[in-house]
Design a protein around this motif. Structure first.
Motif, PDB file in Angstrom:
ATOM      1  N   GLU A  63       0.820  -1.227   0.527  1.00  0.00           N
ATOM      2  CA  GLU A  63      -0.244  -0.180   0.120  1.00  0.00           C
ATOM      3  C   GLU A  63       0.846   1.398   0.000  1.00  0.00           C
ATOM      4  O   GLU A  63       2.366   1.582   1.029  1.00  0.00           O
ATOM      5  N   VAL A  64       0.354   2.206  -0.798  1.00  0.00           N
ATOM      6  CA  VAL A  64       1.301   3.040  -0.750  1.00  0.00           C
ATOM      7  C   VAL A  64       1.042   4.132   0.375  1.00  0.00           C
ATOM      8  O   VAL A  64       0.012   4.505   0.321  1.00  0.00           O
ATOM      9  N   SER A  65       2.119   4.694   0.816  1.00  0.00           N
ATOM     10  CA  SER A  65       1.406   5.349   2.102  1.00  0.00           C
ATOM     11  C   SER A  65       1.846   6.988   2.000  1.00  0.00           C
ATOM     12  O   SER A  65       0.810   7.594   2.353  1.00  0.00           O
ATOM     13  N   ARG A  66       3.626   7.356   1.132  1.00  0.00           N
ATOM     14  CA  ARG A  66       3.238   8.429   1.237  1.00  0.00           C
ATOM     15  C   ARG A  66       4.575   8.914  -0.110  1.00  0.00           C
ATOM     16  O   ARG A  66       5.216   7.727  -0.927  1.00  0.00           O
ATOM     17  N   LEU A  67       4.299   9.784  -0.858  1.00  0.00           N
ATOM     18  CA  LEU A  67       5.134  10.195  -2.163  1.00  0.00           C
ATOM     19  C   LEU A  67       6.039  11.444  -2.181  1.00  0.00           C
ATOM     20  O   LEU A  67       5.578  12.244  -1.631  1.00  0.00           O
TER      21      LEU A  67
END
Length: 727
Positions: A63-67
């Motif tokens: 799951e993408v947490s932050r960019l």
């Protein structure tokens, strides 16, 4: 309609088919459908990131947490770092550079779940090091051909992938061929499927690649696992039938021959196991069909005596026996020990015994001519040799028995070459190994051989104590190692020191065919005999008689060193693995193995079997730089914890690919085993063996089972036929 044997290039777009061939060596529709998922992703399940390995090509679900957009070092512009987490909030970081990073930034949002595929690495040092994928391919679940709702209900297959092709591309390709697949002949007879409650092949392939739930996966795997076991066992059943039909000259036992004299002179009593196996072998030698028997047993279990008694039975019946050894050191050792055990029964000629002849590739011309004449004329009843026995000009008068020692060291063609020297019929064959084999491996790899096992050790064998010496963590332990050798020599005993390499020349390593799989290119070179021997002789073992033994020495010099050590004229022998098997020096009580982590489990067990052979307690010290908790150290701890070779063989097998066991390494091809695991699936293998034997007994040529015959032909066309036939 797509056929199972159709070339992939005809069934798929070349842009998909070519990467499958180049990256995964998949060339047909059948091979693609046999490329099963490694695992399945479930709704809410994310990949455990703490199980990754550096340089592994992985597909992770996260799951993408932050960019985070970060400035480039030493140049203008920025790059994109994406943090992806698993269920335990372990993180892996994705790096994207250039213009594509802005496209990625518009597609990946915090909270998005996706599959990411690439080669995993680590950056940073120590505890701050992070997992990283550079420019990975990815697929958002929302963008896949399966909707999010469908994904919620059905597992998503994750396939073994490689650089150049991702898991989801493989999944799409499989979906295309499943949708267009024509009628699929089933190699398992319907009544067999019914008896074992197995689905049809087409249904199993659909369920394993496009499962609706975990039940589909379980049923499909059960069927496909049985497929692999059954087809292999059918091949081996055919081989057993063919072998039973070959003619061989019967070699019955005589009551007044050399064997009876030999038994009467034995200075020890045979173990119950030796007697039992001896009776099995004697009965098979008396048959008109060739014996094909594997004799396995612990190091020092007395296999050589069993083999010698079989050879004498054949000589009594007018035939000759050949013993094939993998190295000159072992061949010379066998020749000496057989000659010593026979005494005047091994002199031949007017004494009424039989001559024992040695033939190796490095013998002088005169000795070689004499050995060849002895073999061809029949003057030598027993011929011991190396690969030199396999050469075309080596002839026998009447070869009745072939004994192959440490059979895994020989290729199929080499064993065939010796077997063909028997003339009209086939010789009886006895292959020996001191590497214990789990029952499931014996049923699979050696399924065309009858298996005998010696589990008792002869009287007088002393226990061997094994310890790990952590040289880096505790250098004083290494100092104590040299002190222990001096203490043993002070008591009149001798020691071996084994190194994995000979010297400085490239490619001069000892035989590390069983080497540990976790070698690291950044490690120092392995310790070498030519470096260690003088270092010890001038240092901690100064004053002791230290000599080196390795494969590059001239044969006469090798034999001279070994004879001197056997006679007690040397205190310490620094050697490569040339002393791994067969070398028998009863006075040797200590074995030190340098860089022990560079050897495999079975090889370590073989090596330490060189001590404790003369009633003296044996000591084996495994020297390593690996710290506790590493896989290499765990392997050494396992060896130190037990003397049970069968338990260690399971440890060894668990750490190696199944294909190594079945000969894929020998043939250079992929293993036919995708689902089956030899240690886990013993019941499956046993049932498959029984079913295959029953089916072949009623239909030996498989005229009534064309689909099974076609599947066997497919397997045998994979260059593994000869290996499976005679392994």
């Amino acid at each position: 309609m797509t056929r199972f044997d159709e070339p992939l290039i005809k069934a798929l777009d070349p842009k998909t088919a070519k990467p499958l061939e180049s990256s995964l060596n998949i060339t047909t529709v059948g091979e693609l459908l046999r490329h099963y998922p490694r695992r399945y992703a479930e709704r809410g399940e994310l990949t455990a990131l703490d199980a990754l390995e550096v340089d592994e090509h992985v597909t992770v679900v996260g799951e993408v947490s932050r960019l985070m957009r970060k400035p480039m070092r030493n140049r203008s512009g920025t790059w994109l770092e994406v943090e992806v987490v698993d269920a335990r909030r372990n993180a892996i970081y994705l790096s994207f550079f250039g213009k594509v990073s802005h496209v990625i930034e518009s597609r990946l949002k915090a909270g998005t779940r996706a599959m990411f595929s690439g080669k995993v690495g680590r950056f940073g040092r120590g505890e701050r090091a992070k997992w990283q994928l550079n420019h990975p391919e990815f697929e958002l679940f929302e963008e896949s051909e399966s909707s999010a709702a469908e994904y919620a209900a059905a597992p998503v297959p994750i396939y073994p992938a490689a650089g150049g092709i991702s898991s989801w591309v493989i999944r799409r390709a499989i979906g295309i061929v499943l949708d267009t697949l024509g009628p699929l002949p089933d190699p398992l007879p319907e009544e067999l499927r019914s008896r074992h409650r197995l689905p049809g092949l087409a249904d199993a392939l659909e369920a394993v690649h496009r499962p609706r739930d975990q039940g589909d996966i379980s049923r499909a795997r059960k069927r496909l696992r049985f497929d692999e076991a059954f087809v292999l066992q059918a091949v081996l059943a055919q081989r057993r039938q063919a072998a039973a039909a070959w003619p061989a000259t019967p070699r019955p036992r005589r009551d007044d021959g050399l064997l009876t004299d030999f038994d009467g002179r034995l200075p020890f009593q045979l173990t119950e196991g030796q007697v039992e196996v001896g009776e099995e072998v004697a009965a098979e030698l008396a048959r008109a069909h060739p014996m094909h028997r594997l004799l396995q047993g612990e190091v020092g279990a007395g296999k050589t005596v069993v083999a010698l008694r079989a050879m004498l039975q054949v000589v009594d019946a007018g035939g000759q026996a050949a013993l094939l050894a993998p190295t000159e050191v072992l061949a010379q050792q066998h020749h000496r020990s057989i000659t010593r055990m026979l005494g005047d029964l091994g002199t031949g000629g007017m004494f009424g015994g039989t001559a024992v002849t040695l033939l190796t590739g490095s013998m002088g011309a005169a000795g070689r001519r004499a050995a060849l004449l002895d073999a061809a004329s029949g003057a030598a009843g027993i011929v011991v040799g190396t690969h030199a026995l396999l050469q075309e000009h080596v002839q026998f008068a009447d070869l009745g028995l072939v004994v192959v020692d440490e059979q895994h060291r020989f290729g199929v063609e080499q064993r065939d070459a010796l077997r063909e020297k028997a003339g009209g019929g086939r010789p009886h064959v006895l292959v020996m190994t001191a590497t214990p084999i789990p029952r499931t491996v014996a049923m699979t790899v050696f399924g065309d051989l009858e298996v005998s096992t010696l589990t008792q050790l002869p009287a007088g064998r002393a226990p061997i104590t094994t310890h790990v010496v952590p040289a880096s963590d505790k250098p004083h332990f290494l100092e104590r190692t040299w002190e222990r050798i001096r203490e043993e020599v002070g008591l009149g005993r001798q020691a071996y020191i084994v190194c994995p390499r000979i010297g400085d020349l490239e490619g001069d390593e000892g035989d590390l065919s069983d080497a540990a799989p976790d070698s690291d290119e950044e490690r120092r070179p392995p310790l070498a005999v030519l470096e260690v021997a003088p270092m010890l002789a001038d240092g901690p073992l100064h004053g002791l008689r230290v000599e080196a033994l390795h494969g590059r020495l001239p044969p006469d010099e090798k034999d001279g060193v070994m004879r001197a050590f056997t006679r007690g004229e040397l205190d310490v022998l620094v050697a490569t693995t040339v002393i791994e098997v067969g070398v028998d020096v009863p006075n040797a009580s200590v074995m030190v193995i340098m860089d022990a982590d560079r050897f495999g489990v079975s090889q370590l067990h073989q090596l330490r079997g060189r001590v404790g052979r003369g009633g003296l307690p044996g000591l084996c010290l495994l020297v390593t730089d690996f710290p506790a908790g590493t896989p290499a150290r765990d392997r050494l701890d396992a060896v130190a914890a037990t003397l049970d070779g069968f338990e260690l063989s399971r440890v060894d097998l668990e750490q190696r690919r199944e294909g190594d066991v079945l000969g894929a390494a020998q043939s250079g091809r992929r293993s036919s085993l995708k689902m089956l695991r030899l240690l886990r699936d013993e019941d499956v293998i046993r049932h498959a063996r029984e079913e295959a034997a029953s089916l072949l007994a009623g239909d030996p040529e498989l005229k009534e089972h064309p689909a099974l015959k076609a599947e066997i032909d497919r397997l045998l066309g994979d260059d593994r036929a000869e290996y499976l036939e005679k392994a």
